[in-house]
Design an enzyme around this catalytic site. Structure first.
Site, PDB file in Angstrom:
ATOM      1  N   HIS A  30     -64.460   3.650  19.828  1.00 11.95           N
ATOM      2  CA  HIS A  30     -63.031   4.230  20.380  1.00 11.95           C
ATOM      3  C   HIS A  30     -63.089   5.371  21.111  1.00 11.95           C
ATOM      4  CE1 HIS A  30     -62.495   2.181  16.122  1.00 11.95           C
ATOM      5  NE2 HIS A  30     -61.685   1.446  17.204  1.00 11.95           N
ATOM      6  N   HIS A  37     -65.896  -5.058  18.850  1.00 18.10           N
ATOM      7  CA  HIS A  37     -66.373  -4.886  17.404  1.00 18.10           C
ATOM      8  C   HIS A  37     -65.454  -5.795  16.369  1.00 18.10           C
ATOM      9  CE1 HIS A  37     -63.716  -1.401  18.107  1.00 18.10           C
ATOM     10  NE2 HIS A  37     -63.524  -1.447  16.952  1.00 18.10           N
ATOM     11  N   CYS A  72     -54.671  -1.025   8.692  1.00 21.81           N
ATOM     12  CA  CYS A  72     -55.893  -1.476   9.521  1.00 21.81           C
ATOM     13  C   CYS A  72     -57.130  -1.016   9.074  1.00 21.81           C
ATOM     14  CB  CYS A  72     -55.959  -1.388  11.017  1.00 21.81           C
ATOM     15  SG  CYS A  72     -54.277  -1.869  11.725  1.00 21.81           S
ATOM     16  N   HIS A  74     -61.780  -1.445   9.600  1.00 22.81           N
ATOM     17  CA  HIS A  74     -63.103  -2.272   9.856  1.00 22.81           C
ATOM     18  C   HIS A  74     -64.008  -2.741   8.443  1.00 22.81           C
ATOM     19  CE1 HIS A  74     -61.974   0.652  12.972  1.00 22.81           C
ATOM     20  NE2 HIS A  74     -62.381  -0.264  13.932  1.00 22.81           N
ATOM     21  N   GLU A  92     -55.648   4.121   2.348  1.00 20.82           N
ATOM     22  CA  GLU A  92     -54.685   4.544   3.286  1.00 20.82           C
ATOM     23  C   GLU A  92     -53.549   4.630   2.499  1.00 20.82           C
ATOM     24  OE1 GLU A  92     -53.894   2.834   6.891  1.00 20.82           O
ATOM     25  OE2 GLU A  92     -56.381   2.336   7.198  1.00 20.82           O
ATOM     26  N   TYR A 109     -57.838  -8.489  20.775  1.00 24.19           N
ATOM     27  CA  TYR A 109     -57.130  -7.630  21.724  1.00 24.19           C
ATOM     28  C   TYR A 109     -57.946  -6.726  22.507  1.00 24.19           C
ATOM     29  CZ  TYR A 109     -56.618  -3.628  18.588  1.00 24.19           C
ATOM     30  OH  TYR A 109     -56.630  -2.887  17.884  1.00 24.19           O
ATOM     31  N   GLU A 119     -59.136   0.381  22.306  1.00 26.01           N
ATOM     32  CA  GLU A 119     -59.362  -0.226  21.242  1.00 26.01           C
ATOM     33  C   GLU A 119     -59.883  -1.777  21.920  1.00 26.01           C
ATOM     34  OE1 GLU A 119     -59.468  -0.098  18.013  1.00 26.01           O
ATOM     35  OE2 GLU A 119     -58.081   1.539  17.642  1.00 26.01           O
ATOM     36  N   GLU A 121     -61.299  -5.174  20.075  1.00 23.01           N
ATOM     37  CA  GLU A 121     -61.567  -5.682  18.626  1.00 23.01           C
ATOM     38  C   GLU A 121     -61.210  -7.356  18.584  1.00 23.01           C
ATOM     39  OE1 GLU A 121     -60.567  -1.725  16.144  1.00 23.01           O
ATOM     40  OE2 GLU A 121     -58.979  -3.241  16.317  1.00 23.01           O
ATOM     41  N   TRP A 166     -51.557  -3.722  19.319  1.00 26.48           N
ATOM     42  CA  TRP A 166     -51.879  -4.843  18.581  1.00 26.48           C
ATOM     43  C   TRP A 166     -50.886  -5.419  17.816  1.00 26.48           C
ATOM     44  CZ3 TRP A 166     -53.825   0.146  17.874  1.00 26.48           C
ATOM     45  CH2 TRP A 166     -53.351   0.897  16.689  1.00 26.48           C
TER      46      TRP A 166
END
Length: 179
Positions: A30, A37, A72, A74, A92, A109, A119, A121, A166
């Site tokens: 980022h 990714h 969101c 990873h 979170e 996106y 971003e 991804e 996104w």
């Protein structure tokens, strides 16, 4: 138990066809030239049919303070995506979620925020359910609101700049948000 966020978390790097080509430390991602990714997005609904929308913490590197989907993240290398979704919901928002459903398996996106952070991804989108109220991790989330999907859809249509890029794209692809 120590969460992945307290460790040297790594993200999964992808080629243009979405094949895994390696990993990199999350903290190195980022920037102004972010490589493709793997990530994921999740929208959490309650039994009233409302969707949880969150505002990103002001300390976030990309899109600080912007309203976005529920959460969101990873996946870690070798971590199943649904397990990653459950991990991030807990981390979170302090939520236990259920009925995790893959809604947009091929969402992809690339977007640049006002500070130049990119971003880039492949970001499968999940829907999940809970009737718990969030307990926010202030490093990730500043505030939240439960709202009707149709109201959120209209707000994003009327003012897409007020939401993460996104989310603005995803909501228009998800049947759950159509009035």
């Amino acid at each position: 138990m120590q969460t992945a966020d307290a460790l040297d978390e790594r993200v999964i790097l992808l080629d243009d066809e979405g094949r895994h080509i390696g990993t990199a430390p999350k903290h190195s991602m980022h920037g102004s030239d972010t490589v493709l990714h793997l990530a994921f997005s999740c929208y959490v609904f309650n039994s009233l049919g409302e969707v949880l929308v969150t505002r990103r913490a002001l300390s976030k590197k990309a899109w600080p303070g912007v309203w976005t989907n529920s959460f969101c993240g990873h996946p870690l290398p070798a971590e199943p995506l649904t397990q990653a979704v459950e991990r991030r919901a807990s981390y979170e928002l302090g939520l236990q979620i259920e009925a995790i459903d893959l809604a947009l398996p091929l969402f992809r996106y690339r977007a640049t925020d006002s500070s130049g952070i990119v971003e880039n991804e492949i970001c499968p989108v999940y829907l999940a359910r809970t009737d718990q109220e969030p307990t926010l991790n202030p490093d990730e989330v500043a505030e939240y609101v439960w709202t009707r999907p149709a109201d959120l859809y209209r707000a994003i249509t009327d003012a897409p700049w007020a939401f993460s890029p996104w989310m603005a794209l995803q909501v228009h692809e998800l049947d759950s948000f159509r009035a």
